[in-house]
Design an enzyme around this catalytic site. Structure first.
Site, PDB file in Angstrom:
ATOM      1  N   GLU A 156       0.862  -1.163  -0.154  1.00  0.00           N
ATOM      2  CA  GLU A 156      -0.020  -0.091   0.013  1.00  0.00           C
ATOM      3  C   GLU A 156       0.955   1.197  -0.093  1.00  0.00           C
ATOM      4  O   GLU A 156       0.737   2.154   1.060  1.00  0.00           O
ATOM      5  CB  GLU A 156      -1.050   0.138   1.239  1.00  0.00           C
ATOM      6  CG  GLU A 156      -1.991  -1.264   1.082  1.00  0.00           C
ATOM      7  CD  GLU A 156      -3.152  -0.943   2.139  1.00  0.00           C
ATOM      8  OE1 GLU A 156      -2.649  -0.120   3.040  1.00  0.00           O
ATOM      9  OE2 GLU A 156      -3.981  -1.602   2.076  1.00  0.00           O
ATOM     10  N   GLU A 352      -5.389  -8.414   0.696  1.00  0.00           N
ATOM     11  CA  GLU A 352      -6.034  -8.051   2.101  1.00  0.00           C
ATOM     12  C   GLU A 352      -7.477  -7.899   1.828  1.00  0.00           C
ATOM     13  O   GLU A 352      -7.629  -7.196   0.865  1.00  0.00           O
ATOM     14  CB  GLU A 352      -5.358  -6.821   2.913  1.00  0.00           C
ATOM     15  CG  GLU A 352      -4.176  -6.973   3.220  1.00  0.00           C
ATOM     16  CD  GLU A 352      -3.577  -5.716   3.963  1.00  0.00           C
ATOM     17  OE1 GLU A 352      -4.457  -4.959   4.375  1.00  0.00           O
ATOM     18  OE2 GLU A 352      -2.383  -5.368   3.858  1.00  0.00           O
TER      19      GLU A 352
END
Length: 441
Positions: A156, A352
């Site tokens: 991320e 995720e």
């Protein structure tokens, strides 16, 4: 909660769970400081005033956690390697032990090489950090590459840029707004250099874990549509276009550090081909035209003066984090990525997906995961090549600026008793175990 069986996924589909080093390992005395250590030392930075000095003490209790993974029946475990720990004498010994124990338990290790815990001596605003990252990656690959076949470079970079460098709510706590873009560029460059380093070490299964979500305009008004499009560029395309297309979205490239020639040269590195593309999905964003006051939606606080504002996603249940529960957003996201990037999009793995809820009998989490796994299956039926799904997270953990006030785990950790940190599987752990057994029946 849905009672119908989860649809069958193709043979070889990868099922796993994810964690990150700083959030679970503890043993802060056995690594050098990270930017998160400095950040959490400042009063008011973390909701409950906590730190990750002990966290889940996974460093000392990893065999207990590997047993939980084996009992769950996952194919793979996505963890992260702590760069500050590798910086310390003997730091890689821990990951040697962890990888050995995972392999012995029949669980495939899938390490992420950077999950936000940058060594405190470094700075993503400095271009040299990308080269230092590649050198660190080479060291890790040389040590673990005989047992690790699948690698993730970064986790991320969008959030690490936005929350850590633009808004200051995560480490390193800078409030640079659009002047944070060099941190984005240098992380992407680090990714490309890491891919090259891993290839040189013989790795053949490399991806990245990028966060993505659909961006919905607050209305059909032109101002809201334009604001949503700009937000989508910043949070989605800024981090996907360079990787998959070898270019920045229009209007962004010239904001990156260095000359146009240097940016173009960097993009050749950034666009090193990956074997698969990781997607972290939690919720869509509803975006409107700028507002005079600051806006807050889904736990993200935006100051006034930006060319967009966040609005609540109405009519949806919320997790304890205040995030709307929108399973069909995952279908929309995956089909949208496939439509936009076409054959430039490699096979996808959802690296995720999860939610925060209190309680051991966590029926809301079961409903959340059930809905999102079904949404993932619908995307595959629509033609998206998805190869795996990882739940966030195995354990309740140190949830960054939220401290220990948010619980994402399939396994409850008793943080009130730091001497024991007792692990207790929740109802969702048993539910996911049964889903995996049914997939293999």
């Amino acid at each position: 909660m849905a009672t119908n069986p989860i649809p069958q996924f193709p043979p070889g589909f990868l099922w796993g769970v994810s964690t990150s080093a700083h959030q679970i390992e503890g043993a802060a005395d056995k690594r050098t400081p990270s930017v998160w250590d400095a950040f959490t030392a400042e009063p008011g930075r973390v909701r409950d005033g906590s730190t990750a000095a002990v966290a889940c003490d996974h460093y000392h209790r990893h065999r207990e956690d590997v047993a939980l993974l084996a009992g769950l029946g996952v194919d793979a475990y996505r963890f992260s390697v702590s760069w500050p720990r590798v910086d310390s004498p003997g730091g890689l010994d821990f990951y040697d032990r962890l990888v050995d124990d995972l392999c012995a338990a029949g669980v495939r290790p899938v390490p992420t090489l950077f999950h936000w815990d940058l060594p405190a001596r470094l700075d993503w605003l400095d271009r040299d950090t990308a080269a230092r990252f590649a050198a660190y990656v080479s060291v890790v690959a040389d040590r673990l590459g005989d047992r690790v076949s699948r690698w993730i470079t970064l986790n991320e970079p969008a959030e690490h840029t936005l929350l850590g460098h633009a808004l200051g709510v995560h480490a390193p706590g800078r409030r640079l707004l659009f002047d944070a873009l060099p941190a984005a560029h240098h992380q992407l460059l680090a990714h490309g250099l890491a891919v090259r380093a891993l290839r040189a070490a013989g790795a053949a299964d490399i991806g990245i874990a990028n966060s993505h979500g659909p961006t919905w305009p607050a209305s059909d008004e032109a101002a809201d549509r334009e604001a949503a499009e700009f937000y989508d560029v910043l949070l989605n395309r800024l981090f996907a276009d360079p990787l998959l297309l070898g270019r920045y979205p229009d209007g962004v490239g010239e904001l990156m550090p260095g000359t146009a020639e240097r940016v173009a040269s960097d993009l050749e590195v950034i666009a090193e081909p990956v074997d698969w593309y990781g997607v972290n999905y939690y919720a869509p964003a509803r975006v409107g035209a700028p507002q005079e006051a600051a806006t807050d939606a889904g736990g993200v606080h935006l100051p006034s003066g930006l060319p967009f504002s966040l609005r609540p996603v109405e009519g949806r249940p919320l997790t304890d984090s205040g995030w709307p529960v929108v399973p069909e957003g995952l279908t929309e996201l995956l089909t949208g990525l496939s439509d936009h990037y076409g054959d430039r999009l490699p096979p996808v793995i959802v690296t995720e997906n999860g939610c925060s809820y209190e309680g051991l009998d966590d029926q809301h989490r079961i409903a959340y995961l059930d809905g999102h796994i079904r949404a993932l299956h619908r995307a595959m039926e629509a033609g998206v090549d998805v190869r795996g799904y990882f739940v966030w997270s195995l354990l309740d953990n140190f949830e960054w600026a939220e401290g220990y006030t948010r619980r994402f785990g399939l396994v409850h950790v008793d943080f009130a008793d730091p001497a024991r940190l007792t692990r207790t599987p929740k109802a969702s752990y048993g539910w996911f175990r049964d889903v995996l057994r049914a997939q293999r029946a």
